[in-house]
Enzyme design. Structure first.
Site, short mmCIF file in Angstrom:
data_model
loop_
_atom_site.label_atom_id
_atom_site.label_comp_id
_atom_site.label_asym_id
_atom_site.label_seq_id
_atom_site.Cartn_x
_atom_site.Cartn_y
_atom_site.Cartn_z
N ARG A 152 4.18 -12.27 -12.16
CA ARG A 152 4.36 -11.32 -12.67
C ARG A 152 6.39 -11.46 -11.40
O ARG A 152 6.42 -11.07 -10.63
CB ARG A 152 4.12 -10.26 -12.57
N ASP A 198 3.27 -12.77 -1.29
CA ASP A 198 2.30 -12.09 -2.22
C ASP A 198 0.98 -12.97 -1.43
O ASP A 198 0.91 -14.49 -1.34
CB ASP A 198 1.80 -12.17 -3.83
N GLY A 199 -0.23 -13.06 -1.61
CA GLY A 199 -1.10 -13.52 -0.69
C GLY A 199 -1.70 -13.20 0.44
O GLY A 199 -2.71 -14.29 1.03
N HIS A 254 -1.02 -10.19 7.33
CA HIS A 254 0.45 -9.90 7.07
C HIS A 254 0.93 -9.82 8.17
O HIS A 254 1.93 -10.31 8.32
CB HIS A 254 0.53 -7.89 6.64
N GLU A 271 5.17 1.04 -5.41
CA GLU A 271 3.79 0.78 -5.89
C GLU A 271 3.01 1.07 -4.60
O GLU A 271 1.73 0.95 -4.86
CB GLU A 271 3.82 0.39 -6.62
N ASN A 272 3.45 0.38 -3.64
CA ASN A 272 2.52 -0.12 -2.51
C ASN A 272 2.08 1.00 -1.40
O ASN A 272 1.27 1.06 -1.24
CB ASN A 272 3.40 -1.32 -2.02
N TRP A 273 2.80 1.95 -2.22
CA TRP A 273 2.16 3.94 -1.35
C TRP A 273 0.48 3.97 -2.07
O TRP A 273 0.13 4.53 -1.28
CB TRP A 273 3.23 4.19 -1.62
#
Ligand code: IPE
Ligand code: IPE
Ligand code: MG
Length: 259
Positions: free
Chosen positions: A199, A28-29, A45, A75-77
């Protein structure tokens, strides 16, 4: 799975201060890394792919056997369509570019997640890479793509039930674990999340039950061998008790040493 000899199962006490056999990472990040440099999010990315390459190398050097990377969640959709499409293209391009090198290095490549929602082209590239590397045993690289921990548990339960149509079957841990998408691997010993959030974001929910968690503020494109070393050191300083007392764990460890 749990009793089939995997030292990192929640039922066995793994060797203290050893190298984690299986590391799972939420990368992440990327977006924040790019934003800090006044670059578009997607530039983060692209840089993240370089970190993936370096992390595979570092893990292999250190004797880790399984590396599982969360690349795209179910959930990234929800992200803007152009970012999702960039990520898909990046996945295709990177895999095409790297697959021969993965194979030469004895790496077995797998994808976990519901790939049926991906473009045909991406699915073909994934299947080709999995087939090419299917015989490799030196290292296991798994990419979680369109993956969700809840999806994984539900698809496993459905498969268990489908094996006994019309019957009332008890759904046991062992039966369910055999159908989870990571049934080929021991449960992760060490979980790392870069980017500062603390998380799980619907990653390997079942398999992380007793995994040691390590959160770092380092953004994924900045994550390097040193940062991985810090995560492993932190892991090695912990006592994995799996519900037992500290004395029990120490007794078991010294009995193992003298056996
Ligand atoms: C992780 O980086 C990569 C993916 C989720 C695909 P992010 O894109 O989530 O980066 P931040 O969290 O916005 O900085
Ligand atoms: C988690 O990162 C998923 C991946 C790294 C692929 P996110 O950036 O999507 O997580 P949330 O939404 O902030 O929890
Ligand atoms: Mg993020």
């Amino acid at each position: 799975m749990a009793d089939s000899g995997f030292t990192s199962s929640t039922r066995a006490v793994p060797a203290a201060s050893g190298v984690p056999r299986h590391i799972a990472i939420i990368m992440d990040g990327n977006g924040r890394w790019a934003k800090k440099r006044f670059m578009p999010r997607v530039a983060g990315h692209s840089r993240g792919v370089d970190t993936v390459r370096a992390t595979i190398r570092s893990c292999m050097d250190r004797g880790v056997e399984y590396l599982t990377l969360f690349a795209f969640s179910s959930e990234n959709w929800r992200r803007p369509a152009d970012e999702v499409s960039f990520l898909m293209q990046l996945f295709i391009k990177s895999l095409q570019k790297e697959v021969d090198r993965l194979h030469e290095n004895g790496i077995r490549f797998r994808v976990i997640g519901d790939v049926s929602r991906f473009d045909r082209k991406l699915v073909d590239v994934i299947h080709a890479a999995e087939a090419l590397t299917a015989g490799n045993t030196r290292f296991n690289l798994t990419i979680a793509a369109n993956y969700g921990g809840r999806w994984d548990i539900l698809q496993a339960v459905s498969k268990v039930l489908a094996k006994h149509p019309g019957e009332e079957v008890p759904v046991t841990e062992e039966a369910l674990e055999a159908e989870l998408s990571m049934s080929f691997a021991p449960e992760p010993d060490l979980f790392i999340r870069t980017g500062g959030e603390q998380r799980i974001s619907n990653f390997l929910l079942w398999q992380l039950a007793y995994t040691e968690l390590h959160f770092t503020d380092t953004l994924w494109p900045d994550f390097n061998a040193k940062a991985l070393g810090r995560a492993i050191e932190s892991y090695q300083g912990r006592e994995r008790r799996f519900g037992r007392t500290s004395d029990q764990v120490k007794d078991a460890a010294s009995a193992g040493r003298h056996a």
